[in-house]
Design an enzyme around this catalytic site. Structure first.
Site, short mmCIF file in Angstrom:
data_model
loop_
_atom_site.label_atom_id
_atom_site.label_comp_id
_atom_site.label_asym_id
_atom_site.label_seq_id
_atom_site.Cartn_x
_atom_site.Cartn_y
_atom_site.Cartn_z
CB SER A 119 -0.85 -0.08 1.24
OG SER A 119 -0.20 -0.19 2.39
CG HIS A 140 -2.92 -0.93 -3.24
ND1 HIS A 140 -3.28 0.55 -2.95
CD2 HIS A 140 -2.70 -1.60 -2.01
CE1 HIS A 140 -3.48 0.24 -1.82
NE2 HIS A 140 -3.45 -0.55 -1.14
CD GLU A 152 -4.31 2.82 -5.96
OE1 GLU A 152 -4.59 3.89 -6.06
OE2 GLU A 152 -3.56 2.40 -4.96
CG ASN A 190 -3.54 4.02 0.94
OD1 ASN A 190 -4.54 4.01 1.04
ND2 ASN A 190 -2.99 2.99 0.77
N1 3HC Z 1 -16.49 -12.81 0.38
C1 3HC Z 1 -17.88 -12.81 -0.12
N2 3HC Z 1 -18.70 -12.33 0.34
C2 3HC Z 1 -18.29 -11.31 1.21
C3 3HC Z 1 -17.13 -11.02 2.00
C4 3HC Z 1 -16.01 -12.07 1.43
N3 3HC Z 1 -14.82 -11.83 1.49
N4 3HC Z 1 -17.30 -10.26 2.88
C5 3HC Z 1 -18.47 -9.74 2.99
N5 3HC Z 1 -19.27 -10.44 2.14
C6 3HC Z 1 -20.61 -10.36 1.88
C7 3HC Z 1 -21.50 -10.36 3.21
O1 3HC Z 1 -21.56 -11.50 3.96
C8 3HC Z 1 -22.85 -9.53 2.80
O2 3HC Z 1 -23.61 -10.53 2.14
P1 3HC Z 1 -25.23 -10.15 2.30
O3 3HC Z 1 -25.35 -8.76 1.47
O4 3HC Z 1 -25.99 -11.32 1.66
O5 3HC Z 1 -25.55 -10.17 3.87
C9 3HC Z 1 -22.26 -8.87 1.59
O6 3HC Z 1 -20.86 -9.31 1.01
C10 3HC Z 1 -22.15 -7.30 1.94
O7 3HC Z 1 -21.63 -7.14 3.02
P2 3HC Z 1 -21.90 -6.08 4.10
O8 3HC Z 1 -23.34 -6.32 4.48
O9 3HC Z 1 -20.52 -6.04 5.20
O10 3HC Z 1 -21.85 -4.55 3.21
P3 3HC Z 1 -22.13 -3.41 3.22
O11 3HC Z 1 -22.98 -2.88 2.17
O12 3HC Z 1 -22.28 -3.03 4.77
O13 3HC Z 1 -20.56 -2.98 2.66
C11 3HC Z 1 -18.17 -2.53 2.86
C12 3HC Z 1 -19.47 -3.19 3.48
C13 3HC Z 1 -18.02 -2.87 1.25
C14 3HC Z 1 -17.05 -2.75 3.65
C15 3HC Z 1 -18.61 -0.97 2.88
O14 3HC Z 1 -19.08 -0.39 4.10
C16 3HC Z 1 -17.52 -0.26 2.16
O15 3HC Z 1 -17.17 0.09 1.11
N6 3HC Z 1 -16.60 0.44 3.30
C17 3HC Z 1 -15.75 1.46 2.88
C18 3HC Z 1 -14.42 0.10 2.46
C19 3HC Z 1 -13.22 0.94 2.02
O16 3HC Z 1 -13.16 2.07 2.24
N7 3HC Z 1 -12.28 0.10 2.12
C20 3HC Z 1 -10.91 0.51 1.58
C21 3HC Z 1 -10.06 0.85 2.72
S1 3HC Z 1 -8.65 1.27 2.36
C22 3HC Z 1 -7.35 -0.21 1.91
O17 3HC Z 1 -7.84 -0.97 1.80
C23 3HC Z 1 -6.37 0.50 1.31
C24 3HC Z 1 -5.17 -0.07 2.17
O18 3HC Z 1 -3.94 0.21 1.50
C25 3HC Z 1 -5.23 0.70 3.65
#
Ligand code: 3HC
Length: 282
Positions: A119, A140, A152, A190
């Site tokens: 990252s 990424h 990315e 990031n």
């Molecule tokens: N495989 C398959 N299915 C999965 C899964 C996986 N690994 N993880 C979750 N699911 C499923 C869940 O079971 C759920 O199923 P359902 O709808 O049937 O109940 C479905 O996917 C959706 O899960 P959620 O209900 O938890 O989904 P949300 O609509 O609440 O969204 C989120 C969750 C996608 C995490 C959303 O809140 C989001 O986009 N948040 C922001 C995340 C973000 O910004 N991430 C980037 C972080 S920065 C980064 O990663 C970079 C690093 O370098 C720091």
């Protein structure tokens, strides 16, 4: 440049997510972890998500078996020899990553493409010490990998354009939306996300609003899926602090400097969701 077999080194949260999406996209996947218990844990996580999908009627039991059938695990680097692409998802430590790529140099064919999911570390710095700097890219992914659409694709000044295009096409073949980035610390996301998260902490320090009010403000006022403190807890305060320090080291701009509150929370072990306490308690 045909990619059929993918090696994923590291089966933690990110590595298991990457292995899952690769197997779902039809690739033969070999995941490597340092110890059998870590490997079992990561593979169990993938199996659990797929099983949930079956229970919810999102995928059939046959499809689950087919995906899991393409997924194999190992604890030996030597087993990665037959992979066309190896994606490194180990700890964010340059020395550890370099050591891994040096070991891979001894076992992988000359055509194998190397990718790092880093990252914030330099893709160029990693590539330069391998035996194939032209066949090295950044890939990424974002947490949670199976749900986040972005990848990315990062090129260093050494990356062969044909390798870069192959990596870009690979990202698309996973059902992700790839964006092209150059090897500048933090790449695109990031570089913009981390100062925003740090600013939220500064706003809290300055008494602009409470944690839930700042979160609600950004969620409902900007349409973000999570407020900044929920996201900080989700990403991990230690991870954010680590990336912020690398960005600050590189650019020497105050917007990348981690605020004292973030540092104190990391020192206190309040790392977010993974430690049970961050800006919220879990
Ligand atoms: N495989 C398959 N299915 C999965 C899964 C996986 N690994 N993880 C979750 N699911 C499923 C869940 O079971 C759920 O199923 P359902 O709808 O049937 O109940 C479905 O996917 C959706 O899960 P959620 O209900 O938890 O989904 P949300 O609509 O609440 O969204 C989120 C969750 C996608 C995490 C959303 O809140 C989001 O986009 N948040 C922001 C995340 C973000 O910004 N991430 C980037 C972080 S920065 C980064 O990663 C970079 C690093 O370098 C720091």
């Amino acid at each position: 440049m045909q990619i059929k077999k993918v090696g994923v080194v590291g089966c933690g949260l990110m590595g298991s997510g990457i292995a899952q999406v690769c197997a779902e996209a039809g690739y033969e996947v070999l995941v490597r972890e340092v110890a059998q218990d870590l490997l079992d844990k990561g593979l169990k996580r993938i199996g659990g998500f797929l099983q949930k999908g079956v229970e919810k009627g999102k995928l059939t039991a046959e499809r689950k078996a087919e995906v899991l059938g393409r997924l194999k695990g190992t604890t030996k680097v030597e087993d990665l020899g037959g992979c066309d692409l190896v994606i490194e998802v180990v700890t964010e430590n340059l020395a550890v990553k370099r050591e891994l790529f040096q070991a891979l140099d001894g076992v992988c064919g000359q055509d194998t493409i190397y990718a790092s999911n880093t990252s914030s570390l330099s893709v160029t710095e990693m590539a330069a010490t391998t035996a194939r700097p032209t066949r090295f890219v950044g890939l990424h992914f974002f947490n949670p990998v199976p749900l986040m659409k972005l990848v990315e694709v990062v090129r260093s000044p050494l990356t062969d354009p044909a390798v870069f295009e192959a990596a870009y096409a690979f990202g698309r073949s996973l059902g992700k939306v790839p964006v092209k980035a150059t090897d500048k610390t933090g790449f695109i996301v990031n570089r913009l996300l981390v100062p925003y998260l740090l600013d939220a902490v500064r706003a809290l320090e300055n008494g602009v609003g409470s944690v839930p009010d700042i979160d609600e403000g950004m969620k409902l006022g900007c349409g973000y899926p999570m407020g900044p403190f929920t996201l900080l807890d989700f990403v991990g305060l230690d991870t954010t602090y680590f990336i912020a320090n690398i960005l600050f080291e590189e650019f020497r701009e105050t917007r990348f400097a981690p605020p004292p509150l973030l540092k104190r929370m990391v020192l206190a072990g309040h790392l977010g969701k993974k430690s049970g306490r961050g800006f919220y308690t879990y």
